[in-house]
Design a protein around this motif. Structure first.
Motif, mmCIF file in Angstrom:
data_model
loop_
_atom_site.group_PDB
_atom_site.id
_atom_site.type_symbol
_atom_site.label_atom_id
_atom_site.label_comp_id
_atom_site.label_asym_id
_atom_site.label_seq_id
_atom_site.Cartn_x
_atom_site.Cartn_y
_atom_site.Cartn_z
ATOM 1 N N LEU A 38 78.903 -56.293 -14.176
ATOM 2 C CA LEU A 38 77.669 -55.989 -13.461
ATOM 3 C C LEU A 38 76.667 -57.052 -13.894
ATOM 4 N N SER A 39 75.882 -57.531 -12.997
ATOM 5 C CA SER A 39 74.928 -58.587 -13.368
ATOM 6 C C SER A 39 73.631 -57.962 -13.872
ATOM 7 N N LEU A 40 73.725 -57.441 -15.088
ATOM 8 C CA LEU A 40 72.571 -56.829 -15.723
ATOM 9 C C LEU A 40 72.328 -57.548 -17.050
ATOM 10 N N PRO A 41 71.160 -58.155 -17.211
ATOM 11 C CA PRO A 41 70.903 -58.909 -18.445
ATOM 12 C C PRO A 41 70.627 -57.988 -19.632
ATOM 13 N N ALA A 42 70.986 -58.515 -20.803
ATOM 14 C CA ALA A 42 70.600 -57.827 -22.045
ATOM 15 C C ALA A 42 69.214 -58.332 -22.403
ATOM 16 N N PRO A 43 68.366 -57.597 -23.003
ATOM 17 C CA PRO A 43 68.501 -56.229 -23.504
ATOM 18 C C PRO A 43 68.146 -55.165 -22.474
ATOM 19 N N GLU A 44 67.786 -55.574 -21.251
ATOM 20 C CA GLU A 44 67.374 -54.581 -20.247
ATOM 21 C C GLU A 44 68.457 -53.542 -19.986
ATOM 22 N N ARG A 45 69.713 -54.007 -19.939
ATOM 23 C CA ARG A 45 70.786 -53.049 -19.649
ATOM 24 C C ARG A 45 70.936 -52.028 -20.772
ATOM 25 N N TYR A 46 70.649 -52.424 -22.004
ATOM 26 C CA TYR A 46 70.734 -51.477 -23.118
ATOM 27 C C TYR A 46 69.655 -50.401 -22.989
ATOM 28 N N TRP A 47 68.459 -50.835 -22.616
ATOM 29 C CA TRP A 47 67.363 -49.872 -22.445
ATOM 30 C C TRP A 47 67.622 -48.961 -21.255
ATOM 31 N N LEU A 48 68.053 -49.543 -20.141
ATOM 32 C CA LEU A 48 68.290 -48.754 -18.928
ATOM 33 C C LEU A 48 69.454 -47.779 -19.116
ATOM 34 N N GLY A 49 70.606 -48.297 -19.533
ATOM 35 C CA GLY A 49 71.784 -47.447 -19.715
ATOM 36 C C GLY A 49 71.615 -46.464 -20.851
ATOM 37 N N GLY A 50 71.085 -46.937 -21.972
ATOM 38 C CA GLY A 50 70.860 -46.049 -23.110
ATOM 39 C C GLY A 50 69.843 -44.975 -22.785
ATOM 40 N N GLY A 51 68.804 -45.366 -22.046
ATOM 41 C CA GLY A 51 67.798 -44.386 -21.627
ATOM 42 C C GLY A 51 68.387 -43.350 -20.701
ATOM 43 N N LEU A 52 69.239 -43.791 -19.775
ATOM 44 C CA LEU A 52 69.901 -42.863 -18.848
ATOM 45 C C LEU A 52 70.766 -41.862 -19.620
ATOM 46 N N ILE A 53 71.502 -42.358 -20.596
ATOM 47 C CA ILE A 53 72.345 -41.478 -21.414
ATOM 48 C C ILE A 53 71.479 -40.484 -22.181
ATOM 49 N N ALA A 54 70.441 -40.989 -22.835
ATOM 50 C CA ALA A 54 69.586 -40.123 -23.658
ATOM 51 C C ALA A 54 68.861 -39.073 -22.819
ATOM 52 N N VAL A 55 68.275 -39.501 -21.710
ATOM 53 C CA VAL A 55 67.532 -38.566 -20.863
ATOM 54 C C VAL A 55 68.469 -37.503 -20.296
ATOM 55 N N THR A 56 69.662 -37.906 -19.912
ATOM 56 C CA THR A 56 70.623 -36.957 -19.350
ATOM 57 C C THR A 56 71.079 -35.945 -20.397
ATOM 58 N N MET A 57 71.342 -36.430 -21.591
ATOM 59 C CA MET A 57 71.786 -35.509 -22.643
ATOM 60 C C MET A 57 70.660 -34.552 -23.036
ATOM 61 N N LEU A 58 69.446 -35.086 -23.137
ATOM 62 C CA LEU A 58 68.309 -34.245 -23.531
ATOM 63 C C LEU A 58 67.818 -33.361 -22.385
ATOM 64 N N GLY A 59 67.961 -33.834 -21.144
ATOM 65 C CA GLY A 59 67.450 -33.093 -20.002
ATOM 66 C C GLY A 59 68.444 -32.155 -19.342
ATOM 67 N N LEU A 60 69.737 -32.443 -19.478
ATOM 68 C CA LEU A 60 70.766 -31.603 -18.853
ATOM 69 C C LEU A 60 71.714 -30.975 -19.869
ATOM 70 N N GLY A 61 72.342 -31.819 -20.669
ATOM 71 C CA GLY A 61 73.397 -31.360 -21.561
ATOM 72 C C GLY A 61 72.940 -30.351 -22.598
#
Length: 159
Positions: A38-61
């Motif tokens: 995927l053409s996603l530069p670092a560190p943006e992809r870490y913030w975006l993907g990591g944020g998605l994981i964290a928000v999903t776990m905290l908001g749903l899981g």
């Protein structure tokens, strides 16, 4: 566990978290042999993907597990369901924990810049639906009848 407990449960034959774990593992393995970046530069992809994981776990899981436990039930699909949980994230989706698993796959695809995980995520969702959700829904409909059917009419399966 008594014979009654064995009969009073959904006929889920897989460990549901194994499905997204297998999805991520398969994506990592495929990426090594046939890169699909995927053409996603670092560190943006870490913030975006990591944020998605964290928000999903905290908001749903975690809220879904908490709602299950508040009702006196286990989140395990192999234990009897005592009542229909329809508060917390269960007001928006009948399957917040499975939805969380699918979204976490998307988060890992972004963090790892791995097109394979992204490509396999819909397969993960279908596998969860066929191997876990549908057996759970059959069980809940048999056990709770009209009460569960009314819940199904009010709340979508995924989102």
């Amino acid at each position: 566990m008594t014979k009654a407990d064995i009969k009073d449960r959904a006929r889920v034959r897989i460990f549901p978290p194994a499905v997204p774990l297998a999805t991520i593992a398969a994506g990592v393995i495929l990426q090594r042999g046939w890169p699909l970046l995927l053409s996603l530069p670092a560190p943006e992809r870490y913030w975006l993907g990591g944020g998605l994981i964290a928000v999903t776990m905290l908001g749903l899981g975690l809220p879904a597990v908490a709602a299950m436990r508040r009702s006196g039930q286990s989140e395990s699909p192999w234990k009897p369901t005592l009542s229909i949980v329809d508060d917390g994230p269960f007001r928006m989706t009948r399957n917040p924990m499975y939805l969380q698993m699918v979204i976490v796959c998307l988060g890992f695809a972004i963090v790892l810049s791995n097109g394979w995980i992204l490509t396999l995520t819909p397969v993960c969702a279908l596998a969860l639906q066929w191997l876990a959700i549908l057996p759970e829904e059959r069980y809940l409909e048999q056990k709770f009848g009209d009460e569960y059917r009314a819940y199904k009419r009010r709340v979508r399966r995924w989102i």
